[in-house]
Design a protein around this motif. Structure first.
Motif, PDB file in Angstrom:
ATOM      1  N   GLY A 134       0.927  -1.164  -0.020  1.00  0.00           N
ATOM      2  CA  GLY A 134      -0.028   0.039   0.123  1.00  0.00           C
ATOM      3  C   GLY A 134       0.814   1.464   0.157  1.00  0.00           C
ATOM      4  O   GLY A 134       2.214   1.213   0.339  1.00  0.00           O
ATOM      5  N   ARG A 135       0.297   2.279  -0.311  1.00  0.00           N
ATOM      6  CA  ARG A 135       0.922   3.720  -0.302  1.00  0.00           C
ATOM      7  C   ARG A 135       0.160   4.754   0.695  1.00  0.00           C
ATOM      8  O   ARG A 135      -1.235   4.411   0.759  1.00  0.00           O
ATOM      9  CB  ARG A 135       1.052   4.390  -1.706  1.00  0.00           C
ATOM     10  N   GLU A 136       1.042   5.647   1.227  1.00  0.00           N
ATOM     11  CA  GLU A 136       0.497   6.770   1.930  1.00  0.00           C
ATOM     12  C   GLU A 136       0.932   7.865   1.505  1.00  0.00           C
ATOM     13  O   GLU A 136       2.284   8.030   1.259  1.00  0.00           O
ATOM     14  CB  GLU A 136       0.605   6.560   3.407  1.00  0.00           C
ATOM     15  N   GLN A 137      -0.016   9.052   1.302  1.00  0.00           N
ATOM     16  CA  GLN A 137       0.889  10.438   0.952  1.00  0.00           C
ATOM     17  C   GLN A 137       0.810  11.279   2.217  1.00  0.00           C
ATOM     18  O   GLN A 137      -0.111  11.027   3.075  1.00  0.00           O
ATOM     19  CB  GLN A 137       0.254  11.112  -0.019  1.00  0.00           C
ATOM     20  N   ARG A 138       1.980  12.054   2.477  1.00  0.00           N
ATOM     21  CA  ARG A 138       2.068  12.854   3.629  1.00  0.00           C
ATOM     22  C   ARG A 138       2.280  14.432   2.976  1.00  0.00           C
ATOM     23  O   ARG A 138       3.362  14.680   2.358  1.00  0.00           O
ATOM     24  CB  ARG A 138       3.168  12.790   4.359  1.00  0.00           C
ATOM     25  N   PHE A 139       1.296  15.395   3.109  1.00  0.00           N
ATOM     26  CA  PHE A 139       1.655  16.637   3.048  1.00  0.00           C
ATOM     27  C   PHE A 139       2.053  17.591   4.018  1.00  0.00           C
ATOM     28  O   PHE A 139       1.389  17.502   5.106  1.00  0.00           O
ATOM     29  CB  PHE A 139       0.142  17.180   2.223  1.00  0.00           C
ATOM     30  N   ARG A 140       2.816  18.472   3.765  1.00  0.00           N
ATOM     31  CA  ARG A 140       3.320  19.573   4.592  1.00  0.00           C
ATOM     32  C   ARG A 140       2.819  20.828   4.295  1.00  0.00           C
ATOM     33  O   ARG A 140       2.873  21.221   3.199  1.00  0.00           O
ATOM     34  CB  ARG A 140       4.860  19.658   4.546  1.00  0.00           C
ATOM     35  N   ILE A 141       1.700  21.432   5.141  1.00  0.00           N
ATOM     36  CA  ILE A 141       1.210  22.541   4.824  1.00  0.00           C
ATOM     37  C   ILE A 141       1.593  23.774   6.213  1.00  0.00           C
ATOM     38  O   ILE A 141       1.398  23.364   7.137  1.00  0.00           O
ATOM     39  CB  ILE A 141      -0.259  22.392   4.767  1.00  0.00           C
ATOM     40  N   THR A 142       1.849  25.014   5.668  1.00  0.00           N
ATOM     41  CA  THR A 142       2.346  25.971   6.507  1.00  0.00           C
ATOM     42  C   THR A 142       1.403  27.072   6.388  1.00  0.00           C
ATOM     43  O   THR A 142       0.750  27.308   5.582  1.00  0.00           O
ATOM     44  CB  THR A 142       3.977  26.293   6.280  1.00  0.00           C
ATOM     45  N   ARG A 143       1.655  27.902   7.422  1.00  0.00           N
ATOM     46  CA  ARG A 143       0.837  29.061   7.862  1.00  0.00           C
ATOM     47  C   ARG A 143       0.900  30.215   6.688  1.00  0.00           C
ATOM     48  O   ARG A 143      -0.001  30.680   6.068  1.00  0.00           O
ATOM     49  CB  ARG A 143       1.248  29.799   9.199  1.00  0.00           C
ATOM     50  N   ARG A 144       2.398  30.154   6.075  1.00  0.00           N
ATOM     51  CA  ARG A 144       2.719  31.225   5.306  1.00  0.00           C
ATOM     52  C   ARG A 144       2.034  30.858   3.808  1.00  0.00           C
ATOM     53  O   ARG A 144       2.210  31.621   2.989  1.00  0.00           O
ATOM     54  CB  ARG A 144       4.148  31.488   5.110  1.00  0.00           C
ATOM     55  N   SER A 145       1.991  29.399   3.391  1.00  0.00           N
ATOM     56  CA  SER A 145       1.551  28.987   2.205  1.00  0.00           C
ATOM     57  C   SER A 145       0.112  28.781   2.023  1.00  0.00           C
ATOM     58  O   SER A 145      -0.368  28.019   1.104  1.00  0.00           O
ATOM     59  CB  SER A 145       2.246  27.814   2.021  1.00  0.00           C
ATOM     60  N   PHE A 146      -0.476  29.120   3.238  1.00  0.00           N
ATOM     61  CA  PHE A 146      -2.022  28.770   3.105  1.00  0.00           C
ATOM     62  C   PHE A 146      -2.857  30.096   3.134  1.00  0.00           C
ATOM     63  O   PHE A 146      -2.536  31.030   4.074  1.00  0.00           O
ATOM     64  CB  PHE A 146      -2.227  27.865   4.231  1.00  0.00           C
ATOM     65  N   THR A 238      -3.602  28.121  15.315  1.00  0.00           N
ATOM     66  CA  THR A 238      -2.584  28.095  16.374  1.00  0.00           C
ATOM     67  C   THR A 238      -1.161  27.287  16.162  1.00  0.00           C
ATOM     68  O   THR A 238      -0.261  27.014  17.067  1.00  0.00           O
ATOM     69  CB  THR A 238      -3.425  27.310  17.535  1.00  0.00           C
ATOM     70  N   ALA A 239      -1.242  26.718  14.914  1.00  0.00           N
ATOM     71  CA  ALA A 239       0.132  25.843  14.337  1.00  0.00           C
ATOM     72  C   ALA A 239       0.684  26.456  13.628  1.00  0.00           C
ATOM     73  O   ALA A 239       0.021  26.812  12.521  1.00  0.00           O
ATOM     74  CB  ALA A 239      -0.309  24.299  14.297  1.00  0.00           C
ATOM     75  N   ALA A 240       2.010  26.676  13.412  1.00  0.00           N
ATOM     76  CA  ALA A 240       2.645  27.156  12.190  1.00  0.00           C
ATOM     77  C   ALA A 240       2.839  26.069  11.045  1.00  0.00           C
ATOM     78  O   ALA A 240       2.896  26.466   9.647  1.00  0.00           O
ATOM     79  CB  ALA A 240       3.924  27.531  12.637  1.00  0.00           C
ATOM     80  N   GLU A 241       2.688  24.792  11.342  1.00  0.00           N
ATOM     81  CA  GLU A 241       2.760  23.871  10.152  1.00  0.00           C
ATOM     82  C   GLU A 241       2.164  22.576  10.680  1.00  0.00           C
ATOM     83  O   GLU A 241       1.758  22.451  11.758  1.00  0.00           O
ATOM     84  CB  GLU A 241       4.265  23.495  10.086  1.00  0.00           C
ATOM     85  N   LEU A 242       1.455  21.970   9.702  1.00  0.00           N
ATOM     86  CA  LEU A 242       0.847  20.737   9.862  1.00  0.00           C
ATOM     87  C   LEU A 242       1.352  19.635   8.799  1.00  0.00           C
ATOM     88  O   LEU A 242       1.447  20.147   7.777  1.00  0.00           O
ATOM     89  CB  LEU A 242      -0.710  20.866   9.965  1.00  0.00           C
ATOM     90  N   GLU A 243       0.908  18.514   9.252  1.00  0.00           N
ATOM     91  CA  GLU A 243       1.280  17.403   8.166  1.00  0.00           C
ATOM     92  C   GLU A 243      -0.183  16.524   7.982  1.00  0.00           C
ATOM     93  O   GLU A 243      -1.012  16.492   8.963  1.00  0.00           O
ATOM     94  CB  GLU A 243       2.099  16.178   9.045  1.00  0.00           C
TER      95      GLU A 243
END
Length: 382
Positions: A134-146, A238-243
């Motif tokens: 199987g496969r899983e994707q992990r995305f990094r999203i930050t406050r400055r790019s959102f 409240t979070a600068a970055e999330l996965e």
């Protein structure tokens, strides 16, 4: 004096707390920590999920086995998960883990369970037949790019009520790749320690479950693009970055690609194909669905392919027949066309699209319908 060793066996009444004390000590959890973090796995009311070895009456080694049902479109596949593999440090090196894993594999075989899954060291568990699948994707999203409309935050609330529960279950039950959940399983998953669940309640509702602060880990989500985007923006207040963890074929993946600063695709979990014919029989609806999309100027070709795992009995082979009307899977005693060891068969059926490429390329049917898919959302890791 010779120690009295007993097991592997299922735990007896009154042994659950001692078993969990050992497991929590080995995993570094406080008392009751695993039950709060993974309540769907470690449940005192389900003693038949826990097997142990005892020495002089004390529990010194433990392995749990938790039933699950994989959903992939119309396909449903029984799959049991191994969890809580723990041996007291003073008793390691005696083969207790091997004995416990073999104990569960024998029981699953006697119950005709087609698949077993787990997380952990690929090489160590590979000795017993498990392989990356199987496969899983992990995305990094930050406050400055959102960017999100703060006006939508007013429609966000913490999960609390029965109405919220029904909204979440209705949304998640529409997911194409998931694990079957009863109401009790939903309740236990949503009550996990440190899990925060948000609900977006407009005409296009959504929900999102996350843990942690910086980065925050989005373990499960569902619903409309507008709703999920608003919920991501709420967490980023409240979070600068999330996965964000998800299946590569989730319909919101293109949106995450637009928002993320980067992403990666990685092996999901590990599967052990215990019964090859039963596995493919269960996946027959997905095979048929994919085959129905294969169209060329001359129509779909027809034929058969027979697969077997090296060393299995002849009746453990499986023939897949395909033509313009669909796909049919059946256990067979025919001479197999493709014979692979257990782990390579897992890579062929469940690996990345380029796994076992020469075999797939030589058989257009396999190239068209593989890899098979499944997904454990991060909230329900076993």
């Amino acid at each position: 004096m010779t120690s009295a060793i007993e097991g592997p066996r299922l735990i007896r009444p009154g042994e659950f707390r001692e078993t969990m004390t050992l497991t929590e000590r080995c995993f570094g959890f406080e008392r009751g920590g695993l039950e709060r973090r993974m309540p769907h796995c470690f449940d005192q009311t389900r003693p038949n999920r826990h097997a142990v070895v005892t020495c002089d009456g004390d529990v010194v080694s433990h392995v749990a086995c938790v039933p699950a049902e994989l959903r992939a479109g119309a396909a449903t596949v029984e799959c049991h998960g191994i969890a809580g593999v723990a041996t007291d440090p003073d008793h390691r090196g005696n083969g207790y883990m091997t004995q416990l894993l073999e104990f569960w594999l024998d029981r699953l075989d006697s119950q005709d369970v087609p698949l077993a899954e787990l997380e952990g060291d690929r090489l160590g568990y590979g000795r017993f037949g498990w392989e990356n699948a199987g496969r899983e994707q992990r995305f990094r999203i930050t406050r400055r790019s959102f960017t999100a409309d703060p006006a939508g935050f007013a429609d966000v609330r913490q999960y609390r009520s029965r109405t919220d529960f029904e909204l979440i279950t209705e949304i998640h039950d529409r997911e194409r790749y998931r694990i079957t959940r009863t109401d009790r399983r939903y309740e236990r998953l949503l009550e996990q320690r440190d899990l925060e669940t948000l609900v977006f309640d407009r005409d296009r509702p959504a929900y999102l479950a996350y843990r942690g602060a910086d980065p925050a880990s989005v373990l499960e989500f569902g619903g409309s693009r507008e709703g999920v985007t608003t919920l991501l923006g709420t967490v980023l207040e409240t979070a600068a970055e999330l996965e964000v963890f998800t299946h590569p074929h989730h319909p919101l993946v293109p949106s995450f690609c637009d928002l993320a600063i980067d992403w990666e695709t990685r092996p999901h979990r590990k599967l052990n194909i215990l019964d090859l014919p039963a596995t493919l029989e269960a996946y027959e609806p997905l095979l048929a669905e994919r085959w129905s999309t294969v169209v060329d100027d001359f129509g779909r070709p027809s034929g058969t392919v027979t697969l077997a795992i090296d060393g299995s009995e002849t009746t453990d082979a499986v023939t897949v027949t395909y033509d313009a009307t669909g796909v049919h899977v059946e256990r067979t005693a025919r001479e197999p066309d493709v014979v692979l060891d257990r782990r390579t068969m897992t890579r062929l059926l469940f690996g990345s699209p380029d796994a076992c490429w020469s075999i797939r390329r030589s058989r257009p049917f396999l190239q068209a319908v593989l890899p098979l898919e499944y997904y454990f959302w991060q909230t329900e890791t076993i």
